[in-house]
Design a protein around this motif. Sequence first.
Motif, PDB file in Angstrom:
ATOM      1  N   GLY A  50       0.819  -1.206   0.000  1.00 39.41           N
ATOM      2  CA  GLY A  50       0.000   0.000   0.000  1.00 39.41           C
ATOM      3  C   GLY A  50       0.852   1.253   0.000  1.00 39.41           C
ATOM      4  N   PHE A  51       0.527   2.180  -0.885  1.00 40.98           N
ATOM      5  CA  PHE A  51       1.280   3.428  -1.038  1.00 40.98           C
ATOM      6  C   PHE A  51       0.426   4.636  -0.685  1.00 40.98           C
ATOM      7  N   ASP A  52       1.038   5.602  -0.033  1.00 42.92           N
ATOM      8  CA  ASP A  52       0.409   6.910   0.132  1.00 42.92           C
ATOM      9  C   ASP A  52       1.483   7.912   0.511  1.00 42.92           C
ATOM     10  N   ILE A  53       1.302   9.159   0.048  1.00 40.88           N
ATOM     11  CA  ILE A  53       2.280  10.206   0.354  1.00 40.88           C
ATOM     12  C   ILE A  53       1.957  10.914   1.664  1.00 40.88           C
ATOM     13  N   GLN A  54       0.779  10.660   2.219  1.00 35.46           N
ATOM     14  CA  GLN A  54       0.358  11.366   3.430  1.00 35.46           C
ATOM     15  C   GLN A  54       0.524  10.490   4.669  1.00 35.46           C
ATOM     16  N   GLU A  55       1.189  11.044   5.674  1.00 35.94           N
ATOM     17  CA  GLU A  55       1.369  10.341   6.943  1.00 35.94           C
ATOM     18  C   GLU A  55       0.026  10.004   7.577  1.00 35.94           C
ATOM     19  N   GLN A  56      -0.954  10.903   7.443  1.00 34.44           N
ATOM     20  CA  GLN A  56      -2.296  10.665   7.990  1.00 34.44           C
ATOM     21  C   GLN A  56      -2.901   9.390   7.401  1.00 34.44           C
ATOM     22  N   ALA A  57      -2.728   9.174   6.108  1.00 37.00           N
ATOM     23  CA  ALA A  57      -3.262   7.977   5.447  1.00 37.00           C
ATOM     24  C   ALA A  57      -2.549   6.726   5.940  1.00 37.00           C
ATOM     25  N   ILE A  58      -1.239   6.783   6.059  1.00 37.45           N
ATOM     26  CA  ILE A  58      -0.474   5.629   6.541  1.00 37.45           C
ATOM     27  C   ILE A  58      -0.888   5.301   7.978  1.00 37.45           C
ATOM     28  N   SER A  59      -1.056   6.318   8.815  1.00 37.71           N
ATOM     29  CA  SER A  59      -1.455   6.100  10.220  1.00 37.71           C
ATOM     30  C   SER A  59      -2.840   5.485  10.321  1.00 37.71           C
ATOM     31  N   SER A  60      -3.793   6.040   9.573  1.00 37.56           N
ATOM     32  CA  SER A  60      -5.170   5.508   9.598  1.00 37.56           C
ATOM     33  C   SER A  60      -5.209   4.062   9.125  1.00 37.56           C
ATOM     34  N   ALA A  99      -4.244  -4.081  -8.908  1.00 38.51           N
ATOM     35  CA  ALA A  99      -3.922  -2.811  -8.262  1.00 38.51           C
ATOM     36  C   ALA A  99      -5.147  -1.912  -8.329  1.00 38.51           C
ATOM     37  N   ILE A 100      -5.291  -1.066  -7.321  1.00 37.84           N
ATOM     38  CA  ILE A 100      -6.388  -0.099  -7.322  1.00 37.84           C
ATOM     39  C   ILE A 100      -5.864   1.284  -6.975  1.00 37.84           C
ATOM     40  N   PHE A 101      -6.440   2.277  -7.647  1.00 44.40           N
ATOM     41  CA  PHE A 101      -6.187   3.690  -7.389  1.00 44.40           C
ATOM     42  C   PHE A 101      -7.528   4.343  -7.067  1.00 44.40           C
ATOM     43  N   ASN A 102      -7.571   5.189  -6.059  1.00 48.75           N
ATOM     44  CA  ASN A 102      -8.694   6.090  -5.832  1.00 48.75           C
ATOM     45  C   ASN A 102      -8.115   7.482  -6.017  1.00 48.75           C
ATOM     46  N   LEU A 103      -8.367   8.069  -7.168  1.00 48.57           N
ATOM     47  CA  LEU A 103      -7.738   9.336  -7.520  1.00 48.57           C
ATOM     48  C   LEU A 103      -8.527  10.514  -6.968  1.00 48.57           C
ATOM     49  N   GLY A 104      -7.818  11.489  -6.495  1.00 44.67           N
ATOM     50  CA  GLY A 104      -8.444  12.675  -5.921  1.00 44.67           C
ATOM     51  C   GLY A 104      -7.717  13.060  -4.658  1.00 44.67           C
ATOM     52  N   TYR A 105      -8.480  13.276  -3.585  1.00 47.99           N
ATOM     53  CA  TYR A 105      -7.874  13.648  -2.307  1.00 47.99           C
ATOM     54  C   TYR A 105      -8.359  12.711  -1.209  1.00 47.99           C
ATOM     55  N   LEU A 106      -7.644  12.735  -0.093  1.00 46.44           N
ATOM     56  CA  LEU A 106      -7.957  11.878   1.047  1.00 46.44           C
ATOM     57  C   LEU A 106      -9.269  12.311   1.677  1.00 46.44           C
ATOM     58  N   PRO A 107     -10.275  11.434   1.720  1.00 50.76           N
ATOM     59  CA  PRO A 107     -11.535  11.801   2.372  1.00 50.76           C
ATOM     60  C   PRO A 107     -11.275  12.196   3.832  1.00 50.76           C
ATOM     61  N   GLY A 108     -11.737  13.379   4.195  1.00 52.35           N
ATOM     62  CA  GLY A 108     -11.529  13.877   5.552  1.00 52.35           C
ATOM     63  C   GLY A 108     -10.167  14.510   5.758  1.00 52.35           C
ATOM     64  N   GLY A 109      -9.352  14.569   4.698  1.00 52.79           N
ATOM     65  CA  GLY A 109      -8.003  15.120   4.806  1.00 52.79           C
ATOM     66  C   GLY A 109      -7.882  16.489   4.158  1.00 52.79           C
ATOM     67  N   ASP A 110      -6.670  16.890   3.923  1.00 51.88           N
ATOM     68  CA  ASP A 110      -6.336  18.164   3.309  1.00 51.88           C
ATOM     69  C   ASP A 110      -6.670  18.095   1.817  1.00 51.88           C
ATOM     70  N   LYS A 111      -7.670  18.843   1.388  1.00 51.67           N
ATOM     71  CA  LYS A 111      -8.123  18.780  -0.009  1.00 51.67           C
ATOM     72  C   LYS A 111      -7.167  19.453  -0.978  1.00 51.67           C
ATOM     73  N   SER A 112      -6.128  20.093  -0.450  1.00 46.06           N
ATOM     74  CA  SER A 112      -5.131  20.684  -1.353  1.00 46.06           C
ATOM     75  C   SER A 112      -4.083  19.653  -1.763  1.00 46.06           C
ATOM     76  N   ILE A 113      -4.063  18.506  -1.098  1.00 50.91           N
ATOM     77  CA  ILE A 113      -3.146  17.424  -1.451  1.00 50.91           C
ATOM     78  C   ILE A 113      -3.932  16.420  -2.290  1.00 50.91           C
ATOM     79  N   VAL A 114      -3.608  16.363  -3.569  1.00 52.60           N
ATOM     80  CA  VAL A 114      -4.361  15.522  -4.496  1.00 52.60           C
ATOM     81  C   VAL A 114      -3.406  14.672  -5.328  1.00 52.60           C
TER      82      VAL A 114
END
Length: 190
Positions: A50-60, A99-114
């Motif tokens: 699993g990949f993500d650039i946001q620490e919040q996503a990795i933590s959740s 593989a799956i991608f959900n493109l856009g921004y993190l639900p409940g996260g910073d909408k400027s990070i896409v």
Amino acid sequence: MKVFGVLPFARFILENALSPGDIAVDCTVGNGHDTVYLATLVGDAGHVYGFDIQEQAISSTTKLINEQKLQKRVTLIHSGHEEVRSFIPLDKISNLKAAIFNLGYLPGGDKSIVTKSTSTLAAVSALLDMMPKGGTIVLVIYHGHEEGKVEKNSVLSFVEQIDQRHAHVLKYEFINQANHPPFVVVLEKR
């Protein structure tokens, strides 16, 4: 007959692409729901990267994986999905089936990070190259924001140019819904 919504359709595709013992990639772990779902599909003998650039996503996602006791089935990578080739061991590539991608921004996260089309297309290209015949890539495209529109157009332009002898490409969408509903693009390597 019941028509699948976009997310149930994406899961239907994944269910048909994966078997116990396979390798799967969640290219945008977000809040971890797809990561956990993939881990249930690949079983104890399989593995999910699993990949993500946001620490919040990795933590959740880490929290959710621990709650479900799936730690042995999942490796989380705090990096962009365009780095997929660097993290999946060569001896596992023959089992890389989905593989799956959900493109856009993190639900409940910073909408400027896409997600961005450059990294998404690099990841899709790498996965198509790495996967064996029958390997499947699912892209759920959320395009109700400015960068989402740019990414949608780039992704569609890219996948429309894929030679049909190299991959089947499918677009699944509802065409009479308001507010830029998400849609799914599926690639199956031939």
